[in-house]
Design a protein around this motif. Sequence first.
Motif, short mmCIF file in Angstrom:
data_model
loop_
_atom_site.label_atom_id
_atom_site.label_comp_id
_atom_site.label_asym_id
_atom_site.label_seq_id
_atom_site.Cartn_x
_atom_site.Cartn_y
_atom_site.Cartn_z
N ALA A 89 0.74 -1.14 -0.08
CA ALA A 89 0.01 0.01 0.04
C ALA A 89 0.71 1.25 -0.10
O ALA A 89 0.88 2.04 1.05
N ILE A 90 1.41 1.44 -1.17
CA ILE A 90 2.36 2.93 -0.99
C ILE A 90 1.33 3.63 -1.73
O ILE A 90 0.84 3.63 -2.68
N THR A 91 1.19 4.88 -1.10
CA THR A 91 0.12 6.00 -1.55
C THR A 91 1.19 7.01 -1.99
O THR A 91 2.02 7.49 -1.61
N VAL A 92 1.16 7.21 -3.57
CA VAL A 92 1.80 8.22 -4.23
C VAL A 92 1.22 9.69 -3.79
O VAL A 92 0.29 10.00 -4.41
N ALA A 93 1.55 10.27 -2.79
CA ALA A 93 1.00 11.34 -2.30
C ALA A 93 1.92 12.95 -2.46
O ALA A 93 2.81 13.05 -1.94
N PRO A 94 1.39 13.60 -3.68
CA PRO A 94 2.04 14.66 -3.72
C PRO A 94 2.14 15.66 -2.40
O PRO A 94 1.02 15.89 -1.77
N THR A 95 3.41 16.28 -2.24
CA THR A 95 3.16 17.10 -1.18
C THR A 95 3.13 18.55 -1.45
O THR A 95 3.35 19.01 -2.62
N MET A 96 2.39 19.37 -0.71
CA MET A 96 2.22 20.90 -1.13
C MET A 96 3.32 21.67 -1.41
O MET A 96 3.49 22.60 -2.32
N GLY A 97 4.32 21.34 -0.53
CA GLY A 97 5.80 21.84 -0.96
C GLY A 97 6.19 21.65 -2.64
O GLY A 97 6.54 22.76 -3.06
N ALA A 98 6.20 20.37 -2.78
CA ALA A 98 6.57 20.14 -4.28
C ALA A 98 5.60 20.84 -5.39
O ALA A 98 6.17 21.32 -6.21
N VAL A 99 4.34 20.66 -5.11
CA VAL A 99 3.44 21.39 -6.00
C VAL A 99 3.81 22.85 -5.90
O VAL A 99 3.78 23.66 -7.00
N ALA A 100 3.82 23.68 -4.77
CA ALA A 100 3.89 25.03 -4.74
C ALA A 100 5.40 25.34 -5.60
O ALA A 100 5.58 26.50 -6.50
#
Lengths: 398, 246
Positions: A354-365
């Motif tokens: 169960a690896i969830t690919v979770a974009p971080t807000m930091g990376a998005v910004a």
Amino acid sequence: MKLSESFSLAIRTIVSRKMRTFLTMLGIIIGVMAVIVIVGLGNGMQNYIRESFADLGTNTLTAMVMGRGSSRSVSVDQMYEIASDHADKFDALSPTVSLSDTVRIGDKTPDETTVTGVSEDYFGMKDYEISSGRGIWYSDVMGRGKVCVIGEYLANTYFDGSPIGQTLRIGANRFTIVGVMAAETDDVDEGGTDDCIFLPYSTAARISYTGTITSFTYTLKDENEAETGKTIIENALYLIFEDSNAYTVISNSEILDTMNSMVNMIIYVLAGIAAISLVVGGIGIMNIMLVSVTERTQEIGIRKALGAKERYIMQQFVMEAATTSALGGALGIAGGYLVSAVATKVITAVLDTAITVAPTMGAVALAFGVSAGIGIAFGYLPAKKAAQLNPIDALHYD
Amino acid sequence: MEQALIEFQNVCKTYVMGDATVRAADQISFQIGRGEFVAIVGKSGSGKSTCMNIIGCLDIPTSGNYLLNGHNVGQMNKNELAAIRNKMLGFVFQQYNLLPKLSLLENVEIPLMYAGVAREERKQRAKTALEQVGLGDKLRNRPNQLSGGQQQRVSIARALVGRPAVILADEPTGALDSRTSREVLQMLKDVHAAGNTVVLITHDNSIAMQAQRIIRLEDGCVVYDGDAHEPEAVVQPRAAGTGGNP
């Protein structure tokens, strides 16, 4: 001229050339998407590792005692002494003895079951719950009782959920089941955490091949003091053995840190490679903007004749490049989230983890900021070229 | 005497083309007062385009002075030139030079946008200007939906909207048939009648004669400057001995 005017001009131009704008943005879209997915994947991996270690306990230290030759060993009491001497640091301790003897339940032999000898504190240290019956007691340890606690998997699979009082065999010894450990994981499977048997360490040590106890698990009062705890145990063991090769103390949080920094490094390298595509995308924008300046020479001439100062023309073109690029960034972010969601599903289905690919807000910004910045940086040259056009030449350009 | 609106003092303009130096304007001097309707006329290569560029502050003289409303344009930098074009001049071009992707209203708004006029006022003034040239019902249309004559009227509206001191029309009828040419010329006359200074650049004598005054250029020099209705205004002066028809 206000920035808002430049912005609405840029939007108009972009809207009037949708296809070209989209193709121009493509590099940025892919770059931003790649950065977000890769960072998200790394984030997911870290979470996965952290959760795996949380099961093991990051406040846990494991001392492995190999001894020195056959002459010197360490007693359980000596190990308990280390903990009691530093009661401000250590919470609890359990010797652990792993057995590889065959388990027999009736005429069946579950062959992936882990069999571990533990102390009465072990369940508390691991936060394991007893769902029925009782745990291992001090008296079981002292009396080398032939009792055991089994995991949910065994209880359900072999005893229809009511195993208390029944027996199973480990090697040549028969054990009475006194308790069931509550399921630790969501999927109770063969070979998983819940496919287990716990018995008193003293009993386990007696029936084990070597007959000695070599592994001790300590829990710390404060998980941030893993380093201190490790040093205390190492120093105590050195006094006993006078040889640092005779023992190893493993700190789970240390391993977690090491693995995290490894994952981080891999992610940084991959994200760096993905970021190159952002630069390539920026060059694409510059290219198209230069073409656009040539195509719109007449427009620039008209605007200049009507009183546009160089900085207004400049502003218009930089704004157009930045808007194109930022829009690409926004689409890339949307795409990144989409791909992340798909990737999570694919990984779950294919790898069964169960690896969830979770974009971080930091990376998005960061990705958005970088893409807008790239538009400004790479839009500068074409804009400068546009601003410096001679209005007379520009007016008569066909 | 009242300060002239446009004053050329020995204006020279030379272009370097390869090894040759071309003298496009040679010691041109004239004055144009407020409220005049002047045609600058000459054949191709006579220097009228150079004159038009200098009057329009699109270019500066190589030597000599050009005073626009008392300001010496020759000493201005590009930004000051842009600002003075915006405030003082209204251009009407041969090819209309409207921006095809913008509506008529937006086209007419452009000079006001660069002048920093607020959005609402800008719209209102652009609308009024388009109504003045009879296109009040086509505000949202694109230039390519209009005939040539209509497009030129939009261009006149755009020239007028900033209330400039000078309307500079460069071959405004060059791309039009004779009927629409007359309409556009009438419109320029109306603009003049309303108190504006109009400078018309043309190669066509019959167009030039619509003005009050003619400045005729030949080989970069002024060969006639006077009333448009004098016979010499349109006749090639033989005495000059250069360029005239035999």
